[in-house]
Write a protein that holds these residues in place. Structure first.
Motif, PDB file in Angstrom:
ATOM      1  N   THR A   1       2.124   3.229  -8.237  1.00 28.09           N
ATOM      2  CA  THR A   1       1.305   2.032  -8.456  1.00 28.09           C
ATOM      3  C   THR A   1       2.023   0.993  -9.308  1.00 28.09           C
ATOM      4  O   THR A   1       1.704  -0.195  -9.216  1.00 28.09           O
TER       5      THR A   1
ATOM      6  N   ARG B   1      -3.222   6.003   1.366  1.00 28.46           N
ATOM      7  CA  ARG B   1      -3.354   4.836   2.242  1.00 28.46           C
ATOM      8  C   ARG B   1      -4.613   4.906   3.102  1.00 28.46           C
ATOM      9  O   ARG B   1      -5.186   3.884   3.490  1.00 28.46           O
TER      10      ARG B   1
ATOM     11  N   ASP C   1       0.856  -1.189   0.000  1.00 30.63           N
ATOM     12  CA  ASP C   1       0.000   0.000   0.000  1.00 30.63           C
ATOM     13  C   ASP C   1       0.893   1.240   0.000  1.00 30.63           C
ATOM     14  O   ASP C   1       2.119   1.142   0.083  1.00 30.63           O
ATOM     15  N   PHE C   2       0.256   2.389  -0.079  1.00 29.32           N
ATOM     16  CA  PHE C   2       0.981   3.639   0.032  1.00 29.32           C
ATOM     17  C   PHE C   2       1.533   3.776   1.453  1.00 29.32           C
ATOM     18  O   PHE C   2       1.072   3.095   2.371  1.00 29.32           O
TER      19      PHE C   2
ATOM     20  N   GLU D   1       5.511  -0.899   1.301  1.00 28.31           N
ATOM     21  CA  GLU D   1       5.004   0.446   1.063  1.00 28.31           C
ATOM     22  C   GLU D   1       5.646   1.009  -0.196  1.00 28.31           C
ATOM     23  O   GLU D   1       6.840   0.801  -0.429  1.00 28.31           O
TER      24      GLU D   1
ATOM     25  N   ALA E   1       2.261   4.685   5.266  1.00 26.73           N
ATOM     26  CA  ALA E   1       1.349   4.967   6.379  1.00 26.73           C
ATOM     27  C   ALA E   1       1.228   6.466   6.595  1.00 26.73           C
ATOM     28  O   ALA E   1       2.208   7.215   6.521  1.00 26.73           O
TER      29      ALA E   1
ATOM     30  N   VAL F   1       0.448  -4.812   6.349  1.00 33.01           N
ATOM     31  CA  VAL F   1       1.052  -4.133   5.205  1.00 33.01           C
ATOM     32  C   VAL F   1       2.567  -4.301   5.311  1.00 33.01           C
ATOM     33  O   VAL F   1       3.220  -3.651   6.126  1.00 33.01           O
TER      34      VAL F   1
ATOM     35  N   SER G   1      -8.081   2.693   2.761  1.00 30.21           N
ATOM     36  CA  SER G   1      -7.988   1.276   3.130  1.00 30.21           C
ATOM     37  C   SER G   1      -7.830   1.104   4.631  1.00 30.21           C
ATOM     38  O   SER G   1      -8.478   0.247   5.245  1.00 30.21           O
ATOM     39  N   ASP G   2      -6.970   1.930   5.253  1.00 35.91           N
ATOM     40  CA  ASP G   2      -6.782   1.826   6.697  1.00 35.91           C
ATOM     41  C   ASP G   2      -8.099   2.068   7.433  1.00 35.91           C
ATOM     42  O   ASP G   2      -8.449   1.346   8.386  1.00 35.91           O
TER      43      ASP G   2
ATOM     44  N   THR H   1      -3.184  -5.920  -3.149  1.00 34.80           N
ATOM     45  CA  THR H   1      -3.411  -4.516  -2.850  1.00 34.80           C
ATOM     46  C   THR H   1      -4.850  -4.134  -3.150  1.00 34.80           C
ATOM     47  O   THR H   1      -5.604  -4.917  -3.748  1.00 34.80           O
TER      48      THR H   1
ATOM     49  N   THR I   1      -0.398   8.582   4.686  1.00 35.84           N
ATOM     50  CA  THR I   1      -0.655   9.356   3.464  1.00 35.84           C
ATOM     51  C   THR I   1      -2.128   9.233   3.075  1.00 35.84           C
ATOM     52  O   THR I   1      -2.790   8.244   3.401  1.00 35.84           O
TER      53      THR I   1
END
Length: 289
Positions: free
Chosen positions: A226, A203, A195-196, A222, A198, A219, A206-207, A240, A200
Motif C-alpha cells: 500500500t 484486488r 490496485d493489487f 499494480e 489482477a 488499472v 474492487s473488480d 485507488t 489476487t
C-alpha cells in the motif's frame, strides 16, 4: 537416517551453499558435508549436484525435500505437544499477514504472546490470502490474517471475522473530485487506478464491485504494497480504493466514501483440523479461541 541430517539437507537446499548452510546450523562445513554424504550413501541417490562454485538439488533431492521438511515439522510438533501437556507452550508460531491488516494490531499481539510464551519462536510471513489458506491446510503456517470480498468464504480452515469494512476512494488533494463528500463507482469510470495485481484477493473486492455495477475501470498500475499505491496517488498518477485505516491521517491524501463501493471482510484463520499448541495460545491472546 537422523533428524539432524534432514536439517542439514534443508539448510543446504535453502542456502544453495555448503559454507553458509554450515554457518546456519552452527557446525563445521566438513561435518555437515560428511553427514549429507552419509545420508546420500544410505539412500543410494545424490541429493545435490555440486561444484566448487555451485550447488543445486538433483531431481532426487527435490523429491526428497518435501517429506524431509514434513518429518522435521512433525518432530518439532511432537516436542511442542509433549511440552503443552505439562502446560508449557514451545515450538514455533508462524503467522501470515496480508499488507492491509487493519482490525488487529499484530505487533502488539505478538508482543503479548512473546511475553507469555518466551520459548516459542515466532515467524512472520507476508503474502496473499489464497496462499495463506493453502499454507494453513498444508500445516506450514499456524495462523493468518486474510482480507477477502464479502462474497468469498475461506474454506478448509477455521475462521473468525475480525471486521467488515467498505473501501474508500483515495485521491490526491488536487484531484477534481477531492471536494466531494460522497462518490459512486460511476463517478470513477474515467479515472486511472492503482490496485493489487489482477487475480489476487486484495484486488477482487474492487473488480467484483465495478463488474456488478457495470462500470468500466482502467488499472494502469499494480503493486503488492500500500505504500507504493499511496505514493502513486500522492503524485497524481492514479487513484485507488483501500480500507480507511490503511491511509495514514497525516498522508496528505483525501479519502471519500463510495456509496456502492466494494466491501472487504478481514478474517483471522487457523487450522480446523489440528491447530498447534502455539496457535491456540495465540488465538487466546487475540481473544478468538
Amino acid at each position: 537416517m537422523e533428524l539432524q541430517q534432514l536439517r542439514y539437507v534443508l539448510a543446504v537446499a535453502e542456502e544453495r551453499n555448503f559454507t553458509r548452510a554450515a554457518e546456519k546450523c552452527f557446525v563445521m562445513q566438513s561435518a555437515l558435508s560428511h553427514q549429507i554424504k552419509s545420508l546420500e550413501k544410505e539412500l543410494g541417490v545424490e541429493l545435490f549436484a555440486r561444484t566448487s562454485r555451485r550447488v543445486e538439488l538433483t531431481d532426487a533431492g527435490a523429491a526428497f525435500l518435501p517429506a524431509a521438511r514434513a518429518a522435521l515439522d512433525a518432530a518439532d510438533r511432537a516436542v511442542a505437544d509433549a511440552a503443552a501437556a505439562t502446560g508449557e507452550i514451545r515450538g514455533t508460531l508462524t503467522i501470515g499477514v496480508i499488507p492491509t491488516v487493519t482490525a488487529i494490531d499484530i505487533p502488539a499481539a505478538l508482543g503479548e504472546f512473546h511475553r507469555a510464551h518466551p520459548t516459542v519462536q515466532i515467524r512472520l510471513r507476508g503474502g496473499g490470502s489464497d496462499e495463506f489458506i493453502k499454507a494453513i491446510r498444508e500445516g506450514s503456517i499456524d495462523v493468518a490474517v486474510l482480507g477477502l470480498p464479502d462474497a468469498t468464504l475461506p474454506r478448509g480452515v477455521a475462521t473468525q471475522v475480525l471486521a467488515r469494512e467498505r473501501l474508500v476512494a483515495v485521491l490526491g488533494p488536487g484531484h477534481r473530485l477531492a471536494e466531494r463528500r460522497r462518490l459512486r463507482l460511476s463517478d470513477l469510470a474515467d479515472e486511472t487506478f492503482v490496485d493489487f495485481p489482477a487475480g489476487t484477493p486484495g484486488r477482487a473486492p474492487s473488480d467484483l464491485a465495478f463488474a456488478s455495477a457495470g462500470v468500466p475501470r482502467r488499472v494502469a498500475f499494480e503493486a503488492m504494497g500500500t505504500d507504493l499505491m499511496l505514493d502513486l496517488v500522492r503524485h497524481d498518477l492514479a487513484i485507488t480504493l483501500l480500507a480507511p485505516a490503511v491511509v495514514p491521517a497525516n498522508s496528505g491524501l483525501v479519502t471519500i466514501p463510495v456509496t456502492d463501493g466494494p466491501t472487504r471482510i478481514e478474517y483471522l484463520t487457523w487450522s480446523d483440523f489440528n491447530p498447534s499448541p502455539a496457535a491456540l495460545a495465540f488465538l487466546r491472546v487475540a481473544a478468538v479461541a
